[in-house]
Design a protein around this motif. Structure first.
Motif, PDB file in Angstrom:
ATOM      1  N   SER A  92      46.180  40.540  38.249  1.00 29.74           N
ATOM      2  CA  SER A  92      44.779  40.252  37.953  1.00 29.74           C
ATOM      3  C   SER A  92      44.654  38.994  37.113  1.00 29.74           C
ATOM      4  CB  SER A  92      44.138  41.438  37.225  1.00 29.74           C
ATOM      5  OG  SER A  92      44.089  42.586  38.049  1.00 29.74           O
ATOM      6  N   LEU A 118      38.804  42.102  40.255  1.00 31.03           N
ATOM      7  CA  LEU A 118      38.202  42.395  41.561  1.00 31.03           C
ATOM      8  C   LEU A 118      39.023  41.835  42.716  1.00 31.03           C
ATOM      9  CD1 LEU A 118      34.483  41.747  40.587  1.00 31.03           C
ATOM     10  CD2 LEU A 118      35.402  43.922  41.425  1.00 31.03           C
ATOM     11  N   GLY A 121      42.054  44.111  43.263  1.00 30.17           N
ATOM     12  CA  GLY A 121      41.374  45.080  44.104  1.00 30.17           C
ATOM     13  C   GLY A 121      41.927  46.479  44.248  1.00 30.17           C
ATOM     14  N   ALA A 126      39.195  48.091  39.227  1.00 29.49           N
ATOM     15  CA  ALA A 126      38.550  47.442  40.370  1.00 29.49           C
ATOM     16  C   ALA A 126      37.671  48.425  41.133  1.00 29.49           C
ATOM     17  CB  ALA A 126      39.602  46.842  41.299  1.00 29.49           C
ATOM     18  N   ARG A 127      38.179  49.636  41.289  1.00 33.08           N
ATOM     19  CA  ARG A 127      37.370  50.635  42.003  1.00 33.08           C
ATOM     20  C   ARG A 127      36.145  51.023  41.178  1.00 33.08           C
ATOM     21  NH1 ARG A 127      39.033  56.066  45.271  1.00 33.08           N
ATOM     22  NH2 ARG A 127      36.913  56.784  45.625  1.00 33.08           N
ATOM     23  N   LEU A 129      34.471  49.146  39.179  1.00 33.60           N
ATOM     24  CA  LEU A 129      33.483  48.071  39.321  1.00 33.60           C
ATOM     25  C   LEU A 129      32.779  48.147  40.671  1.00 33.60           C
ATOM     26  CD1 LEU A 129      35.528  45.127  37.745  1.00 33.60           C
ATOM     27  CD2 LEU A 129      33.501  46.227  36.766  1.00 33.60           C
ATOM     28  N   ARG A 130      33.547  48.334  41.727  1.00 33.02           N
ATOM     29  CA  ARG A 130      32.947  48.386  43.066  1.00 33.02           C
ATOM     30  C   ARG A 130      31.990  49.573  43.200  1.00 33.02           C
ATOM     31  NH1 ARG A 130      38.285  47.180  44.762  1.00 33.02           N
ATOM     32  NH2 ARG A 130      38.555  49.352  45.394  1.00 33.02           N
ATOM     33  N   THR A 135      30.592  43.421  42.632  1.00 37.49           N
ATOM     34  CA  THR A 135      31.484  42.856  43.649  1.00 37.49           C
ATOM     35  C   THR A 135      31.884  41.437  43.250  1.00 37.49           C
ATOM     36  OG1 THR A 135      29.677  41.915  44.945  1.00 37.49           O
ATOM     37  CG2 THR A 135      30.308  44.193  45.424  1.00 37.49           C
ATOM     38  N   LEU A 136      32.904  40.951  43.909  1.00 35.75           N
ATOM     39  CA  LEU A 136      33.392  39.597  43.631  1.00 35.75           C
ATOM     40  C   LEU A 136      32.302  38.565  43.921  1.00 35.75           C
ATOM     41  CD1 LEU A 136      35.683  37.672  42.859  1.00 35.75           C
ATOM     42  CD2 LEU A 136      36.466  37.783  45.243  1.00 35.75           C
TER      43      LEU A 136
END
Length: 233
Positions: A92, A118, A121, A126-127, A129-130, A135-136
């Protein structure tokens, strides 16, 4: 095309069942060649390469240097406590530096660290955040809105130095792991909590804009010592 023979001595024969033959050197013929291209009018000379036949084929090994630490001011403490950054955290961070360079920023800030998580991933952070709509693409858009576009003719350094908030975020991640009192890995969840701790930074402001708050992050904090994808309930 010209060819010139060359004798190369090897210490042991490649094929032989005679015990005495193994004590005698054998000769192999190698060829040095001069290659020419009449269309381009160029000539390339390929010199012969000597080698010893040892009865087996040895594969070449490549030694790769892998960074096992991130640039924090807590490096000595991490070593003493037998802590290490997880592979996802390291990737990351590498992606964060790359994203800062793509945006032509002079430094790696908390917004870049957020994008790095992100881009990697596969981590728990990352999960998280999604699943919360971060999102990116949205983070990139908010970064440009907040910080503006860089000069078209500016080129970032190979490793853009950390901004002060980004440095503090890494240090906070280490401190969060130390609070557990256990050895192990400093995860991307620790890193994300570190970004959140810098409430004047671009990364924090972007997260707030995209709907992240303390209540949502409390879910992540419960599993911060893990760096695998889990489902949040």
């Amino acid at each position: 095309m010209a060819a010139q023979g060359l004798s190369v001595i090897s210490k042991t024969p490649y094929f032989s069942t005679n015990r005495e033959a193994f004590r005698k050197p054998v000769k192999q013929q190698l060829i040095s060649q001069n290659l020419s291209n009449s269309f381009f009018g160029t000539k390339v000379s390929i010199p012969p390469v000597g080698f010893s036949v040892i009865g087996s084929i040895r594969s070449c090994s490549t030694v790769a240097a892998i960074t096992l630490s991130l640039p924090t001011t807590k490096t000595e403490i991490v070593s003493d406590k037998n802590l290490k950054w997880s592979s996802r955290s390291i990737k990351s961070f590498a992606m964060a530096e790359l994203e800062a360079r793509k945006l032509k920023f002079p430094n790696t800030g908390t917004e870049a660290l957020l994008m790095g998580i992100l881009i990697e991933g596969t981590s728990l952070a990352a999960r998280f955040l999604r699943e919360n709509g971060v999102t990116l693409f949205k983070v990139r858009e908010e970064t440009v809105n907040l910080l503006g576009k860089s000069d078209l003719f500016f080129f970032s350094p190979e490793h853009p130095p950390l901004t002060e908030p980004a440095q503090n975020a890494l240090d906070y991640a280490v401190e969060e792991k130390l609070k557990s009192g256990e050895d192990g890995e400093i995860t991307t969840a620790h890193l994300l909590l570190g970004i959140w701790s810098q409430n004047e930074s671009a990364g924090y402001k972007i997260m707030v804009t995209l709907g992240i708050n303390d209540d949502k992050l409390s879910e992540l904090a419960k599993n911060k010592d893990k760096d695998i994808i889990l489902s949040f309930k």
